[in-house]
Enzyme design. Structure first.
Site, PDB file in Angstrom:
ATOM      1  N   GLU A 141      67.805 -17.478   8.418  1.00  0.00           N
ATOM      2  CA  GLU A 141      69.119 -17.596   8.877  1.00  0.00           C
ATOM      3  C   GLU A 141      70.198 -16.690   8.308  1.00  0.00           C
ATOM      4  OE1 GLU A 141      68.538 -21.741  11.046  1.00  0.00           O
ATOM      5  OE2 GLU A 141      69.997 -21.680   9.523  1.00  0.00           O
ATOM      6  N   VAL A 142      70.230 -15.418   8.773  1.00  0.00           N
ATOM      7  CA  VAL A 142      71.382 -14.771   8.542  1.00  0.00           C
ATOM      8  C   VAL A 142      72.415 -15.339   9.341  1.00  0.00           C
ATOM      9  CG1 VAL A 142      72.357 -12.351   8.940  1.00  0.00           C
ATOM     10  CG2 VAL A 142      69.898 -12.536   7.856  1.00  0.00           C
TER      11      VAL A 142
END
Length: 342
Positions: free
Chosen positions: A141-142
């Site tokens: 999860e950037v």
């Protein structure tokens, strides 16, 4: 679309080696061998194992053998029970999807990026030989879209360095806005045939995160059923989650939510996967334990029917606790039915 064989039906082991207190008691007791056996008995084919860098690194970046030993143990259990595994780096030095963990600097500092590359080289040396039953997910999860170009550079460099050691292991890659479907089109083109595009799906967020204490703008007392009209979804979203700007205007406002919503949601992911000839995977999806178990089951049945239609592999969040636990008391009345669809 290419099928992600062996990773079609799974569950996350969240909160074990990630998002936890990092205590020996947690590591030794949160998940045990009988849990892996139980997951296999459900008919699932894999688990996703989130780990934080500080399981296997100290503050200076030296490797911690006790941490690798825990990963070794899980790999032994999954082999024993015939399950595949996704090894997910949930937090790296300098970055976490959770701002509360106070990690910063990863996207700005080349020395932090180099530490990330070296960690993945170490993981590849130890586990790349298990490519028949293990995949790598290089980062969970950037967050911000502004990281997109930098992340494409970092992820490509990381994949190149992994490939020098583990040439055929499958590597999962997701993008900004916490592995959003929107980000898939902006990911770097697949490095080779063993790249998997990864997204997370908690839509409609107003239902799956109702009352969530960590959600900006959410009233923690708010509750809503699943089977309501699009108008109610729009009104509740605008009231509590306006910053997320989910748009329900394309639907008959008096109609109740249906599979068309989930069809429309994944069609962009399917389009990108087909266009680039990559495998597609949903690494997280689930419903907060503040929704009723019966409504949670309705959501799972609907979204999984669409995943099945398009051949999308997935792993539900999460096996135990983490506000989404499948085996918690909250879900016991529907669990037998739920495991048939996930």
């Amino acid at each position: 679309m290419k099928e992600f064989k062996g990773y079609m039906h799974g569950v996350n082991l969240g909160g074990w080696f990630s998002q936890c207190d990092y205590s020996k008691d947690r590591f030794d007791n949160f998940i045990k061998e009988e849990d892996i056996e139980r997951i296999k008995s459900w008919g699932l084919d894999h688990v996703r194992l989130p780990i934080d860098y500080n399981l296997v690194e100290d503050d200076a970046g030296n490797y911690v053998e006790e941490g690798f030993a825990y990963i070794d143990k899980v790999l032994g259990w999954t082999e024993k029970y015939g399950l595949n595994m996704v090894l997910d780096l949930h937090k790296t030095f300098g970055f976490s999807f959770d701002s509360g963990e106070n990690e910063a600097g990863f996207f700005e500092r080349e020395d932090y990026q180099e530490r990330f590359y070296r960690l993945w080289e170490e993981l590849a040396k130890r586990y790349g030989k298990y490519s028949d039953r293990l995949c790598f997910e290089i980062l969970n999860e950037v967050t911000e879209k502004e990281y997109c170009d930098t992340w494409n550079r970092i992820s490509t460099n990381c994949i190149k360095r992994i490939r020098a050691i583990a040439p055929d292991i499958k590597i999962l890659l997701g993008g900004y806005y916490n592995n959003s479907i929107e980000a898939l089109k902006d990911l770097a083109m697949p490095f080779d045939e063993n790249i998997v595009y990864n997204f997370h799906c908690y839509e409609p967020l107003i239902f799956t995160h109702q009352g969530g204490y960590w959600v900006d703008g959410m009233d923690t007392s708010f509750r809503m059923p699943f089977d309501v009209t699009y108008r109610e979804y729009a009104e509740n979203t605008n009231k509590y989650l306006a910053r997320f700007a989910e748009d329900f205007s394309a639907y008959d406002q008096d109609a109740r939510i249906g599979t068309e919503y989930f069809e429309d949601m994944v069609k962009e992911a399917v389009r990108v996967a087909n266009e680039r000839d990559v495998m597609l995977y949903c690494g997280e999806f689930g419903v907060i334990n503040l929704a009723t178990a019966e409504d949670t089951l309705k959501w799972f049945k609907m979204i999984c029917s669409v995943f099945d239609k398009y051949g999308i592999g997935r792993a539900t969040w999460s096996y135990r606790e983490m506000d989404f636990g499948l085996v918690d008391d909250h879900m016991k009345n529907v669990l037998d039915e739920l495991i048939k669809v996930i």
